[in-house]
Design a protein around this motif. Structure first.
Motif, mmCIF file in Angstrom:
data_model
loop_
_atom_site.group_PDB
_atom_site.id
_atom_site.type_symbol
_atom_site.label_atom_id
_atom_site.label_comp_id
_atom_site.label_asym_id
_atom_site.label_seq_id
_atom_site.Cartn_x
_atom_site.Cartn_y
_atom_site.Cartn_z
ATOM 1 N N TRP A 40 45.414 -35.191 61.516
ATOM 2 C CA TRP A 40 45.833 -35.548 60.159
ATOM 3 C C TRP A 40 45.270 -36.905 59.764
ATOM 4 C CZ3 TRP A 40 48.798 -39.706 58.500
ATOM 5 C CH2 TRP A 40 49.239 -39.655 57.177
ATOM 6 N N ALA A 41 45.359 -37.876 60.685
ATOM 7 C CA ALA A 41 44.850 -39.216 60.398
ATOM 8 C C ALA A 41 43.331 -39.212 60.266
ATOM 9 C CB ALA A 41 45.287 -40.184 61.483
ATOM 10 N N GLY A 42 42.657 -38.365 61.057
ATOM 11 C CA GLY A 42 41.198 -38.318 61.007
ATOM 12 C C GLY A 42 40.655 -37.880 59.670
ATOM 13 N N ARG A 43 41.463 -37.166 58.899
ATOM 14 C CA ARG A 43 41.030 -36.714 57.574
ATOM 15 C C ARG A 43 41.321 -37.747 56.497
ATOM 16 N NH1 ARG A 43 43.237 -30.426 57.738
ATOM 17 N NH2 ARG A 43 41.781 -29.673 59.341
ATOM 18 N N LEU A 91 51.908 -33.099 73.414
ATOM 19 C CA LEU A 91 50.445 -33.150 73.299
ATOM 20 C C LEU A 91 49.982 -32.524 71.986
ATOM 21 C CD1 LEU A 91 47.754 -33.844 74.683
ATOM 22 C CD2 LEU A 91 47.825 -31.583 75.750
ATOM 23 N N LEU A 92 50.591 -31.405 71.615
ATOM 24 C CA LEU A 92 50.231 -30.747 70.363
ATOM 25 C C LEU A 92 50.571 -31.621 69.163
ATOM 26 C CD1 LEU A 92 49.217 -28.246 68.858
ATOM 27 C CD2 LEU A 92 51.546 -27.314 68.978
ATOM 28 N N ALA A 93 51.753 -32.251 69.201
ATOM 29 C CA ALA A 93 52.152 -33.125 68.100
ATOM 30 C C ALA A 93 51.199 -34.312 67.974
ATOM 31 C CB ALA A 93 53.589 -33.613 68.317
ATOM 32 N N THR A 94 50.800 -34.875 69.106
ATOM 33 C CA THR A 94 49.857 -35.998 69.083
ATOM 34 C C THR A 94 48.513 -35.566 68.528
ATOM 35 O OG1 THR A 94 50.948 -36.942 71.028
ATOM 36 C CG2 THR A 94 48.782 -37.796 70.466
ATOM 37 N N TRP A 95 48.051 -34.399 68.944
ATOM 38 C CA TRP A 95 46.774 -33.876 68.446
ATOM 39 C C TRP A 95 46.823 -33.643 66.941
ATOM 40 C CZ3 TRP A 95 45.570 -28.929 66.408
ATOM 41 C CH2 TRP A 95 44.209 -28.706 66.194
ATOM 42 N N LEU A 96 47.933 -33.086 66.461
ATOM 43 C CA LEU A 96 48.073 -32.855 65.020
ATOM 44 C C LEU A 96 48.095 -34.171 64.247
ATOM 45 C CD1 LEU A 96 50.709 -29.960 64.993
ATOM 46 C CD2 LEU A 96 48.273 -29.802 64.421
ATOM 47 N N LEU A 97 48.764 -35.180 64.817
ATOM 48 C CA LEU A 97 48.802 -36.489 64.167
ATOM 49 C C LEU A 97 47.404 -37.096 64.086
ATOM 50 C CD1 LEU A 97 50.292 -38.945 63.008
ATOM 51 C CD2 LEU A 97 50.661 -39.725 65.373
ATOM 52 N N TRP A 112 43.976 -44.279 57.238
ATOM 53 C CA TRP A 112 44.851 -44.093 58.398
ATOM 54 C C TRP A 112 44.057 -44.017 59.690
ATOM 55 C CZ3 TRP A 112 49.907 -44.641 58.983
ATOM 56 C CH2 TRP A 112 50.718 -44.647 57.838
ATOM 57 N N ALA A 113 42.915 -43.364 59.640
ATOM 58 C CA ALA A 113 42.070 -43.276 60.833
ATOM 59 C C ALA A 113 41.641 -44.662 61.287
ATOM 60 C CB ALA A 113 40.851 -42.405 60.549
ATOM 61 N N GLN A 114 41.263 -45.519 60.332
ATOM 62 C CA GLN A 114 40.852 -46.879 60.673
ATOM 63 C C GLN A 114 42.017 -47.675 61.236
ATOM 64 O OE1 GLN A 114 37.570 -47.911 60.442
ATOM 65 N NE2 GLN A 114 38.384 -49.560 61.727
ATOM 66 N N ARG A 115 43.203 -47.482 60.660
ATOM 67 C CA ARG A 115 44.375 -48.190 61.170
ATOM 68 C C ARG A 115 44.704 -47.785 62.600
ATOM 69 N NH1 ARG A 115 48.861 -48.050 56.224
ATOM 70 N NH2 ARG A 115 47.759 -49.463 54.791
ATOM 71 N N LEU A 116 44.654 -46.488 62.871
ATOM 72 C CA LEU A 116 44.928 -46.021 64.221
ATOM 73 C C LEU A 116 43.893 -46.529 65.217
ATOM 74 C CD1 LEU A 116 46.061 -42.307 63.676
ATOM 75 C CD2 LEU A 116 47.471 -44.228 64.455
ATOM 76 N N GLU A 117 42.627 -46.509 64.797
ATOM 77 C CA GLU A 117 41.570 -46.982 65.693
ATOM 78 C C GLU A 117 41.706 -48.476 65.956
ATOM 79 O OE1 GLU A 117 36.704 -47.326 65.845
ATOM 80 O OE2 GLU A 117 37.632 -45.702 64.698
#
Length: 221
Positions: free
Chosen positions: A185-188, A176-182, A192-197
């Motif tokens: 990181w992508a949100g900044r 869960l922590l690793a996912t949150w950090l990912l 990458w944020a758009q790709r994940l979304e």
């Protein structure tokens, strides 16, 4: 006077031609929108079907875990495990039902901008609701395993090997922590944020958004 009459006739002819061109353009736009909206409805059916499956699975999980924890009211660790899994099943039902309601209330007779807003609401709920319902499974997989082993094989994992529970829970916290950090990181990083979304939104919502963009371009042409 003859020249004036000819100019008036020519003016009326041009006006009639303009009206016919405008009427044809409106008809073309109406036909294009109807065809595109039909494709959009068809493209959203897999998403609707998927949410129906999610609701069905959530009902099964809720019924299974609900029967479990009501039978183990006198055993705290089994009661807690059953309640946690039960809550997860209910969250799946709630998310699937909310998605079905939003999709069903898309008003295809509304202006394109309004439909885009409605679709954006569906997309937002699908992405962030999915995260809210899915991420807790990093921690819920051990309670689910406890419920499964006890209900299927009458094996109490916590009583027999409590260290397995703690190790599994620690692994879940790490995941869960690793996912949150990912995600942080992508949100900044906008790209990458758009790709994940976009990836989380799925192909059905992506196609529907592109179709609405095509209609908007057609209206502006």
């Amino acid at each position: 006077m003859e020249t004036t009459v000819e100019l008036d006739d020519l003016k009326r002819a041009w006006q009639a031609l303009d009206r016919r061109v405008d009427a044809q353009a409106a008809l073309n736009l109406h036909t294009f929108k109807d065809n595109t909206f039909d494709k959009m409805r068809g493209g959203l059916r897999p998403l609707i079907f998927g949410q129906a499956i999610q609701i069905a699975v959530g009902v099964l999980i809720a019924l299974w875990s609900g029967a479990f924890w009501t039978e183990h009211l006198d055993t705290p660790h089994l009661l807690i495990a059953g309640l946690l899994v039960h809550a997860a099943g209910i969250s799946m039902i709630a998310l699937g039902a909310a998605m079905q309601v939003l999709i069903a209330h898309i008003d295809y007779s509304a202006p394109v901008l309004a439909i885009q807003r409605q679709l954006a609401q569906v997309r937002k709920l699908y992405v962030y609701g999915g995260l809210a319902a899915g991420l807790p499974w990093w921690l819920l997989w051990m309670p689910a395993l406890m419920v499964f082993l006890k209900s299927t094989f009458e094996f109490d994992l916590y009583a027999a090997a409590p260290s397995v529970i703690w190790l599994g829970s620690a692994a879940g916290v790490a995941g869960l922590l690793a996912t949150w950090l990912l995600l942080r990181w992508a949100g900044r990083r906008a790209q990458w944020a758009q790709r994940l979304e976009d990836s989380a939104a799925g192909s059905s919502l992506q196609r529907a958004r592109r179709m609405l963009e095509e209609i908007a371009r057609f209206e502006q042409a």
